[in-house]
Design a protein around this motif. Sequence first.
Motif, PDB file in Angstrom:
ATOM      1  N   ARG A  53       0.815  -1.218   0.000  1.00  0.00           N
ATOM      2  CA  ARG A  53       0.000   0.000   0.000  1.00  0.00           C
ATOM      3  C   ARG A  53       0.847   1.266   0.000  1.00  0.00           C
ATOM      4  O   ARG A  53       0.482   2.266  -0.643  1.00  0.00           O
ATOM      5  CB  ARG A  53      -0.954   0.000   1.197  1.00  0.00           C
ATOM      6  CG  ARG A  53      -0.273  -0.070   2.548  1.00  0.00           C
ATOM      7  CD  ARG A  53      -1.274  -0.326   3.660  1.00  0.00           C
ATOM      8  NE  ARG A  53      -0.632  -0.414   4.963  1.00  0.00           N
ATOM      9  CZ  ARG A  53      -0.099  -1.524   5.456  1.00  0.00           C
ATOM     10  NH1 ARG A  53      -0.114  -2.628   4.734  1.00  0.00           N
ATOM     11  NH2 ARG A  53       0.457  -1.530   6.642  1.00  0.00           N
ATOM     12  N   LEU A  56       2.611   1.722  -3.542  1.00  0.00           N
ATOM     13  CA  LEU A  56       1.606   1.911  -4.589  1.00  0.00           C
ATOM     14  C   LEU A  56       0.894   3.245  -4.442  1.00  0.00           C
ATOM     15  O   LEU A  56       0.557   3.892  -5.434  1.00  0.00           O
ATOM     16  CB  LEU A  56       0.610   0.753  -4.567  1.00  0.00           C
ATOM     17  CG  LEU A  56       1.217  -0.637  -4.813  1.00  0.00           C
ATOM     18  CD1 LEU A  56       0.136  -1.707  -4.816  1.00  0.00           C
ATOM     19  CD2 LEU A  56       2.006  -0.672  -6.120  1.00  0.00           C
ATOM     20  N   ASN A  57       0.697   3.699  -3.214  1.00  0.00           N
ATOM     21  CA  ASN A  57       0.076   5.005  -3.023  1.00  0.00           C
ATOM     22  C   ASN A  57       1.002   6.140  -3.448  1.00  0.00           C
ATOM     23  O   ASN A  57       0.555   7.173  -3.939  1.00  0.00           O
ATOM     24  CB  ASN A  57      -0.368   5.182  -1.577  1.00  0.00           C
ATOM     25  CG  ASN A  57      -1.712   4.551  -1.309  1.00  0.00           C
ATOM     26  OD1 ASN A  57      -2.517   4.374  -2.218  1.00  0.00           O
ATOM     27  ND2 ASN A  57      -1.968   4.185  -0.067  1.00  0.00           N
ATOM     28  N   LEU A  59       3.078   5.899  -5.940  1.00  0.00           N
ATOM     29  CA  LEU A  59       2.953   5.897  -7.396  1.00  0.00           C
ATOM     30  C   LEU A  59       1.611   6.482  -7.840  1.00  0.00           C
ATOM     31  O   LEU A  59       1.542   7.205  -8.840  1.00  0.00           O
ATOM     32  CB  LEU A  59       3.104   4.477  -7.931  1.00  0.00           C
ATOM     33  CG  LEU A  59       4.496   3.863  -7.791  1.00  0.00           C
ATOM     34  CD1 LEU A  59       4.481   2.400  -8.198  1.00  0.00           C
ATOM     35  CD2 LEU A  59       5.514   4.637  -8.622  1.00  0.00           C
ATOM     36  N   ARG A  60       0.544   6.192  -7.098  1.00  0.00           N
ATOM     37  CA  ARG A  60      -0.765   6.770  -7.434  1.00  0.00           C
ATOM     38  C   ARG A  60      -0.721   8.293  -7.321  1.00  0.00           C
ATOM     39  O   ARG A  60      -1.276   9.007  -8.164  1.00  0.00           O
ATOM     40  CB  ARG A  60      -1.835   6.199  -6.514  1.00  0.00           C
ATOM     41  CG  ARG A  60      -2.172   4.739  -6.769  1.00  0.00           C
ATOM     42  CD  ARG A  60      -3.196   4.226  -5.786  1.00  0.00           C
ATOM     43  NE  ARG A  60      -3.425   2.791  -5.964  1.00  0.00           N
ATOM     44  CZ  ARG A  60      -3.235   1.869  -5.026  1.00  0.00           C
ATOM     45  NH1 ARG A  60      -2.844   2.230  -3.816  1.00  0.00           N
ATOM     46  NH2 ARG A  60      -3.441   0.601  -5.282  1.00  0.00           N
ATOM     47  N   ALA A  71      -5.834   6.077  -9.512  1.00  0.00           N
ATOM     48  CA  ALA A  71      -6.820   5.091  -9.060  1.00  0.00           C
ATOM     49  C   ALA A  71      -8.202   5.702  -9.142  1.00  0.00           C
ATOM     50  O   ALA A  71      -9.034   5.559  -8.267  1.00  0.00           O
ATOM     51  CB  ALA A  71      -6.492   4.625  -7.656  1.00  0.00           C
ATOM     52  N   GLU A  77      -6.934   6.128  -3.324  1.00  0.00           N
ATOM     53  CA  GLU A  77      -6.615   4.743  -2.999  1.00  0.00           C
ATOM     54  C   GLU A  77      -7.848   3.845  -3.058  1.00  0.00           C
ATOM     55  O   GLU A  77      -7.797   2.738  -3.590  1.00  0.00           O
ATOM     56  CB  GLU A  77      -6.014   4.699  -1.596  1.00  0.00           C
ATOM     57  CG  GLU A  77      -5.622   3.328  -1.109  1.00  0.00           C
ATOM     58  CD  GLU A  77      -4.940   3.391   0.242  1.00  0.00           C
ATOM     59  OE1 GLU A  77      -4.354   2.381   0.651  1.00  0.00           O
ATOM     60  OE2 GLU A  77      -4.982   4.475   0.890  1.00  0.00           O
ATOM     61  N   HIS A 112      -0.274  -0.181  -9.309  1.00  0.00           N
ATOM     62  CA  HIS A 112      -0.829   1.066  -8.767  1.00  0.00           C
ATOM     63  C   HIS A 112      -2.005   1.580  -9.592  1.00  0.00           C
ATOM     64  O   HIS A 112      -2.658   2.548  -9.202  1.00  0.00           O
ATOM     65  CB  HIS A 112       0.260   2.139  -8.700  1.00  0.00           C
ATOM     66  CG  HIS A 112       0.693   2.666 -10.052  1.00  0.00           C
ATOM     67  ND1 HIS A 112       1.530   1.967 -10.883  1.00  0.00           N
ATOM     68  CD2 HIS A 112       0.391   3.815 -10.715  1.00  0.00           C
ATOM     69  CE1 HIS A 112       1.749   2.648 -11.988  1.00  0.00           C
ATOM     70  NE2 HIS A 112       1.059   3.783 -11.919  1.00  0.00           N
ATOM     71  N   TRP A 113      -2.276   0.956 -10.715  1.00  0.00           N
ATOM     72  CA  TRP A 113      -3.316   1.427 -11.639  1.00  0.00           C
ATOM     73  C   TRP A 113      -4.644   0.740 -11.320  1.00  0.00           C
ATOM     74  O   TRP A 113      -4.661  -0.390 -10.847  1.00  0.00           O
ATOM     75  CB  TRP A 113      -2.892   1.110 -13.065  1.00  0.00           C
ATOM     76  CG  TRP A 113      -3.579   1.913 -14.136  1.00  0.00           C
ATOM     77  CD1 TRP A 113      -4.623   1.517 -14.894  1.00  0.00           C
ATOM     78  CD2 TRP A 113      -3.241   3.222 -14.581  1.00  0.00           C
ATOM     79  NE1 TRP A 113      -4.966   2.498 -15.792  1.00  0.00           N
ATOM     80  CE2 TRP A 113      -4.135   3.569 -15.619  1.00  0.00           C
ATOM     81  CE3 TRP A 113      -2.272   4.155 -14.204  1.00  0.00           C
ATOM     82  CZ2 TRP A 113      -4.090   4.784 -16.280  1.00  0.00           C
ATOM     83  CZ3 TRP A 113      -2.226   5.370 -14.865  1.00  0.00           C
ATOM     84  CH2 TRP A 113      -3.120   5.680 -15.891  1.00  0.00           C
TER      85      TRP A 113
END
Length: 367
Positions: A53, A56-57, A59-60, A71, A77, A112-113
């Motif tokens: 998490r 990936l967050n 990257l988001r 996202a 998220e 992350h997508w």
Amino acid sequence: MAAWRVHAYGALAELRLDEARVPPLRAADELLVRVHSSSLNPLDVAMIGGYGRHALNVLRALEGARGGSGAGGAGVEFPLVVGRDFAGEVVAAGAATRLGRGARVWGALPPHWPGAHAQYVVVKERWAGEAPSAGAMAGSPAAGGALYAALTACSALRVAGLAGGRGGRGRRVLLLGLGGVGHAALQLLARRGFDTLVGCAGELAERARAAGASAALDRHAPDYAEQLAASGPYEVILDCAGLGGWEASARDRRWRFERYVTLTTPLLRYMDEWGSVLGGAAAAAELARQSAAAAAAAPRGFPPPHVRWAYFYPRAEDIELLRRLASRDQLAVCVERAWGWREAGAAYARAAQGHARGKLLIDFAAS
């Protein structure tokens, strides 16, 4: 549209089928795809539990800052849609895309997508390509379960130094595990002529030989370790069985190899625990320790081996290569079962059990 989403990290009980807005195109290089089929990967279940998490967050948030879809918005998220690969049809295309409306496509999405377990998904065109138009995979739901595993295999072979340059004649590889990534990697190795020995469950030995293995060893056999040692040396050991980098030093001094490549790494877990900088540094230090331990355990007179980590990475060149192979039936996907999209909750429950004997598919053409 309908989408399988979670609104908080936790157990699969958080997963539900929601009504959601069809995602808009936000950039000229994006495609809106009506999903025909998708697959479940172990990463999907792990992400529902919160794995990765932090990274990936980050990257988001970066994607949102660049004006991408992220996202569903800048740094958003939740709600979280998983599903890394898909096959479907383009229904809208950005001004800078080559693929147009009506094109049959397949693709794979970075973690992350927003995922593909929805009736529509937005994807960067470089993560998609024309779907196979010939061969057993053409028009089959199996096409929706091919690319995440196969692209991960392509990345692993590149990291292992097996993807380019000279062919595989006279070069021996040990492949551990015959799940989705292992099966794809074996087919790619066989195509280039590598002498590939596979360590897998005994019931998968026939599948391994059919995909091009020179031999398959039963990992449950009492003399499995002795057989692995006696069958070497290996140029590369490719771990697709989740053993991790420490396995490179866990064998006795008959364990001879040059490179050990694993897909099981602590990077995202460390970043979840300690943040991007400290977690990344801790992971780099662990990789160095794994290589040092492997070198210390190497037989005398044999060059010290080293450990490498590999990750999923979607490349347009690889997607096109895989399309050509699939169209000639040189790339196949083993399917355990497909569920209709309204029954996908049962597919998630099966994925959470682990040890699937083939891809778990969600077929959006079925009710």
